[in-house]
Scaffold this active site. Structure first.
Site, PDB file in Angstrom:
ATOM      1  N   ASN A  34       4.677   4.325   5.416  1.00  0.00           N
ATOM      2  CA  ASN A  34       5.521   3.898   4.305  1.00  0.00           C
ATOM      3  C   ASN A  34       5.730   5.104   3.393  1.00  0.00           C
ATOM      4  O   ASN A  34       4.759   5.753   2.976  1.00  0.00           O
ATOM      5  CB  ASN A  34       4.846   2.755   3.536  1.00  0.00           C
ATOM      6  N   GLN A  63       5.122   1.772  -0.023  1.00  0.00           N
ATOM      7  CA  GLN A  63       3.944   2.622  -0.204  1.00  0.00           C
ATOM      8  C   GLN A  63       3.256   2.268  -1.515  1.00  0.00           C
ATOM      9  O   GLN A  63       3.895   2.187  -2.569  1.00  0.00           O
ATOM     10  CB  GLN A  63       4.343   4.114  -0.209  1.00  0.00           C
ATOM     11  N   HIS A  76      -0.699   8.629   4.537  1.00  0.00           N
ATOM     12  CA  HIS A  76      -1.550   7.970   5.526  1.00  0.00           C
ATOM     13  C   HIS A  76      -0.684   7.340   6.595  1.00  0.00           C
ATOM     14  O   HIS A  76       0.434   6.897   6.333  1.00  0.00           O
ATOM     15  CB  HIS A  76      -2.450   6.913   4.870  1.00  0.00           C
ATOM     16  N   HIS A  80      -0.556   4.250   9.307  1.00  0.00           N
ATOM     17  CA  HIS A  80      -1.143   2.975   9.721  1.00  0.00           C
ATOM     18  C   HIS A  80      -1.096   2.921  11.248  1.00  0.00           C
ATOM     19  O   HIS A  80      -0.020   3.053  11.838  1.00  0.00           O
ATOM     20  CB  HIS A  80      -0.333   1.786   9.193  1.00  0.00           C
TER      21      HIS A  80
HETATM   22  P1  AMP Z   1       0.648   1.656   1.871  1.00  0.00           P
HETATM   23  O1  AMP Z   1       1.179   0.350   1.359  1.00  0.00           O
HETATM   24  O2  AMP Z   1       1.387   2.189   3.039  1.00  0.00           O
HETATM   25  O3  AMP Z   1       0.504   2.672   0.743  1.00  0.00           O
HETATM   26  O4  AMP Z   1      -0.799   1.338   2.431  1.00  0.00           O
HETATM   27  C1  AMP Z   1      -1.951   1.359   1.658  1.00  0.00           C
HETATM   28  C2  AMP Z   1      -2.984   0.610   2.437  1.00  0.00           C
HETATM   29  O5  AMP Z   1      -4.255   0.930   1.914  1.00  0.00           O
HETATM   30  C3  AMP Z   1      -2.858  -0.906   2.381  1.00  0.00           C
HETATM   31  O6  AMP Z   1      -2.665  -1.423   3.698  1.00  0.00           O
HETATM   32  C4  AMP Z   1      -4.165  -1.368   1.769  1.00  0.00           C
HETATM   33  O7  AMP Z   1      -4.643  -2.560   2.345  1.00  0.00           O
HETATM   34  C5  AMP Z   1      -5.073  -0.187   2.059  1.00  0.00           C
HETATM   35  N1  AMP Z   1      -6.189  -0.030   1.138  1.00  0.00           N
HETATM   36  C6  AMP Z   1      -6.161  -0.072  -0.213  1.00  0.00           C
HETATM   37  N2  AMP Z   1      -7.387   0.151  -0.714  1.00  0.00           N
HETATM   38  C7  AMP Z   1      -8.208   0.365   0.348  1.00  0.00           C
HETATM   39  C8  AMP Z   1      -9.598   0.637   0.499  1.00  0.00           C
HETATM   40  N3  AMP Z   1     -10.421   0.757  -0.576  1.00  0.00           N
HETATM   41  N4  AMP Z   1     -10.111   0.773   1.739  1.00  0.00           N
HETATM   42  C9  AMP Z   1      -9.296   0.665   2.821  1.00  0.00           C
HETATM   43  N5  AMP Z   1      -7.969   0.406   2.749  1.00  0.00           N
HETATM   44  C10 AMP Z   1      -7.440   0.247   1.535  1.00  0.00           C
END
Ligand code: AMP
Length: 116
Positions: free
Chosen positions: A88, A95, A101, A103
């Site tokens: 994202n 995002q 990152h 996925h």
């Molecule tokens: P995005 O929406 O692409 O920025 O993805 C961020 C992702 O980080 C989401 O899928 C969240 O569920 C994940 N996330 C947020 N906090 C944590 C955490 N402490 N440990 C693992 N994943 C997390």
């Protein structure tokens, strides 16, 4: 870098816990805390690139390494023949954490996203 550390920077710095499946000098692989598929990993570079479109030419080797680790993780989780990668880029694209990152999603059919 911004004043406030992102949640992923805190995980990289071991300030908050995570379920970590792999780590090297360039990246870390953790389980997503809110999984959208039976296997939902996050491949995160240690360099705090906010989003993919912020990467520069000097980041090319890091970006390539992240893709290689995707393959490694797919084999580790025995899903090398079926997975999806999502990045994202930007708030309006979903995002929420502004530290690049990837996925890695597997164990669920996402083919409806790109119907033939
Ligand atoms: P995005 O929406 O692409 O920025 O993805 C961020 C992702 O980080 C989401 O899928 C969240 O569920 C994940 N996330 C947020 N906090 C944590 C955490 N402490 N440990 C693992 N994943 C997390």
């Amino acid at each position: 870098m911004s004043e406030e550390k992102t949640i992923f920077q805190k995980i990289i710095d071991k300030e908050i816990p995570s379920t970590t499946h792999y780590e090297d000098d360039l990246c870390i692989v953790i389980e997503d805390i809110n999984p959208k598929a039976p296997i939902h990993l996050l491949i995160i570079p240690k360099k705090p690139i906010p989003k993919l479109s912020d990467a520069s030419e000097e980041d090319v080797s890091i970006l390539g390494h992240l893709m290689f680790i995707v393959g490694e993780m797919s084999r580790k989780f025995e899903t090398e023949d079926s997975f999806n990668i999502v990045i994202n880029n930007g708030a309006s694209a979903g995002q929420t954490v502004f530290h690049l990152h990837l996925h890695l999603l597997a164990g669920r059919d996402f083919s409806d996203l790109f119907p033939a």
